[in-house]
Design a protein around this motif. Sequence first.
Motif, PDB file in Angstrom:
ATOM      1  N   GLU A  35     -93.585  -0.945 -55.910  1.00  0.00           N
ATOM      2  CA  GLU A  35     -93.103  -0.779 -54.680  1.00  0.00           C
ATOM      3  C   GLU A  35     -94.259  -0.226 -54.445  1.00  0.00           C
ATOM      4  OE1 GLU A  35     -90.992   3.338 -54.956  1.00  0.00           O
ATOM      5  OE2 GLU A  35     -90.502   2.821 -53.536  1.00  0.00           O
ATOM      6  N   VAL A  36     -93.552  -0.202 -52.826  1.00  0.00           N
ATOM      7  CA  VAL A  36     -95.640  -0.602 -51.813  1.00  0.00           C
ATOM      8  C   VAL A  36     -95.237  -0.328 -50.846  1.00  0.00           C
ATOM      9  CG1 VAL A  36     -96.517  -2.425 -52.933  1.00  0.00           C
ATOM     10  CG2 VAL A  36     -95.451  -2.764 -51.108  1.00  0.00           C
ATOM     11  N   GLU A  37     -96.486   0.400 -49.749  1.00  0.00           N
ATOM     12  CA  GLU A  37     -95.460   1.230 -48.445  1.00  0.00           C
ATOM     13  C   GLU A  37     -96.932   0.398 -47.237  1.00  0.00           C
ATOM     14  OE1 GLU A  37     -94.928   5.836 -48.154  1.00  0.00           O
ATOM     15  OE2 GLU A  37     -96.053   5.346 -49.858  1.00  0.00           O
ATOM     16  N   THR A  38     -96.145  -0.409 -46.353  1.00  0.00           N
ATOM     17  CA  THR A  38     -96.876  -1.146 -45.314  1.00  0.00           C
ATOM     18  C   THR A  38     -96.616  -0.349 -44.278  1.00  0.00           C
ATOM     19  OG1 THR A  38     -95.663  -2.907 -45.098  1.00  0.00           O
ATOM     20  CG2 THR A  38     -97.515  -3.111 -46.653  1.00  0.00           C
ATOM     21  N   PRO A  39     -97.970  -0.729 -43.464  1.00  0.00           N
ATOM     22  CA  PRO A  39     -97.948  -0.198 -41.794  1.00  0.00           C
ATOM     23  C   PRO A  39     -96.982   0.268 -41.008  1.00  0.00           C
ATOM     24  CG  PRO A  39     -99.965  -0.584 -41.881  1.00  0.00           C
ATOM     25  CD  PRO A  39     -99.629  -1.155 -43.627  1.00  0.00           C
ATOM     26  N   HIS A  40     -96.543   0.820 -40.503  1.00  0.00           N
ATOM     27  CA  HIS A  40     -95.236   1.003 -39.685  1.00  0.00           C
ATOM     28  C   HIS A  40     -95.755   0.281 -38.750  1.00  0.00           C
ATOM     29  CE1 HIS A  40     -92.276   4.267 -42.043  1.00  0.00           C
ATOM     30  NE2 HIS A  40     -92.367   2.778 -42.090  1.00  0.00           N
ATOM     31  N   ARG A  41     -96.738   0.630 -37.907  1.00  0.00           N
ATOM     32  CA  ARG A  41     -97.505   0.386 -36.615  1.00  0.00           C
ATOM     33  C   ARG A  41     -98.475  -0.773 -36.754  1.00  0.00           C
ATOM     34  NH1 ARG A  41    -101.826   2.355 -34.139  1.00  0.00           N
ATOM     35  NH2 ARG A  41    -101.702   2.260 -31.640  1.00  0.00           N
ATOM     36  N   ILE A  42     -97.903  -1.807 -36.479  1.00  0.00           N
ATOM     37  CA  ILE A  42     -99.032  -3.106 -36.895  1.00  0.00           C
ATOM     38  C   ILE A  42     -99.230  -3.901 -34.915  1.00  0.00           C
ATOM     39  CG2 ILE A  42     -98.424  -3.938 -38.815  1.00  0.00           C
ATOM     40  CD1 ILE A  42     -95.978  -5.280 -37.825  1.00  0.00           C
ATOM     41  N   PRO A  43    -100.774  -4.701 -35.454  1.00  0.00           N
ATOM     42  CA  PRO A  43    -100.953  -5.128 -34.201  1.00  0.00           C
ATOM     43  C   PRO A  43     -99.703  -6.113 -33.727  1.00  0.00           C
ATOM     44  CG  PRO A  43    -102.379  -5.943 -35.883  1.00  0.00           C
ATOM     45  CD  PRO A  43    -101.736  -4.807 -36.205  1.00  0.00           C
ATOM     46  N   ALA A  44     -99.466  -6.807 -34.549  1.00  0.00           N
ATOM     47  CA  ALA A  44     -98.398  -8.139 -33.867  1.00  0.00           C
ATOM     48  C   ALA A  44     -97.341  -8.603 -35.477  1.00  0.00           C
ATOM     49  CB  ALA A  44     -99.242  -9.538 -34.414  1.00  0.00           C
TER      50      ALA A  44
END
Lengths: 303, 187
Positions: A35-44
């Motif tokens: 299970e991973v978490e990745t950023p909600h706010r991204i450049p593209a």
Amino acid sequence: MEQNWQLARKRETLKKRARIIHQIQDFFIEQDFLEVETPHRIPANAPELHIDAVPSGDWFLQTSPELCMKRLLAAGYDKLFQICRCWRAGERGRTHLPEYSMLEWYHSHCDYHQLMDDCEALFLHLSSDQQINWQNQAIDLSPSWPRMTIAEAFSQFSPISLEAALATDEFDSILALDIEPKLPTNRPIFLIEYPGKHAALARKKPSNPQVAERFELYIGGLEVANAFSELTDPVEQQQRFAKEELRRRKEGKKPYPSPDPFLKELATLPPSAGIALGIDRLIMLFCDKSEIDEVVSFTPEQL
Amino acid sequence: MYSCSDLKKGLKVLIDGEPHVIVQYDFTKPGKGQSLYKCKLRNMITGSLFDRTYRSGESFEPASLEERDMQYLYQDDSGHVFMDKKTYEQVILTEETLGDDKYFLIDNMDVEILMYGERAIGISLPNFVNLRVTQSDPWVKGDTAAGNNKPATVETGYTLQVPSFVDEGTLIQIDTRTGNYVTRVKE
């Protein structure tokens, strides 16, 4: 003052929602998914003609966690899942919220057939009796679920041919207005093999390059998940993004930046498959609710 | 001008020069496809109902209708009767024209009547109305399947979900835009 009853009355549904989400996590963790978490706010985000991102400063809120998930796959992680928030501007209706919960999972070294098997196993894990009763319809979950190609669906249910629908840009409206309402509702069904143009990140089927290895899962007529075998060719992916970007500009939409680190690292992505499943709609099915508003604590209108 | 993202139930737009009201609305989008805006519209002059699906990019001219302050008087065989508070002129709206709005009318209530020339063609209700519960079965404790709510019928015949503690005879506030229960009203 009296309690806000529109919130108070959702207690049982929200309790069940929390329980189901824990069961989903258990299901994947038991099978050695990370299970991973990745950023909600991204450049593209991945540029797609019909998906509009919500800007956040100079960046964007994610429309899907797929780019970060695939970068992890490309770095050698082989089984991943994530439950997270996604944002899509302007999408609001009986089964749409502009901010919603998505479940995505990815396998390397397999194709989209594996994901169909996963869907069956996941729903069986969540149901006690291989059945869902949704809006007075008993839905039999026993495997394996029927699979119908888009070509078959058009020849059975569409007033015009698939070729004509593609030529006149009627594909989406026929799918939504003519085909979806006629899909069987007593069993889940996979619609498979989408026209290449309608699968910007999917691999073409080796034995029939006119279609992409993409499927959509419908349960009770509700579209629940979208999946495909991943395109792993960075050059072709870049060309497809450029094409989508061009179509976006033709429609007068703002240009999106290119997700360059993703395109670069795609070179090390092994053959893989990934799927996005709408958690809120899954909860609607298990809680027998007809509207997405009923399965979330707050809708945007209540804020 | 309105765009597709402005469409919602109750919005009034001009189609072929005639005012139409959206009586049902849903947004749908197949997979990664195009957004579709499914509307059921009523021609406010002829009353005819029809379905139409719009796609993003289409635009709509607002139907700006004259609104007159009126008072709701009563219902008879011809329909629901309203009176202009300045001129005492009376107008009638049929049940069909009112749709679900008929459930939120109380005698002597102030409303705005939408006019097309000299003809009354619609109504603009206050956002909240108070109505008395005339029928609701006592809540069975332990019936967790139903949650803590139960159906209730109010004096106008409208049925909605209310909290388990609302008894027959209670005055409740209803949001006329959603048709939902808001709170009990202190008397």
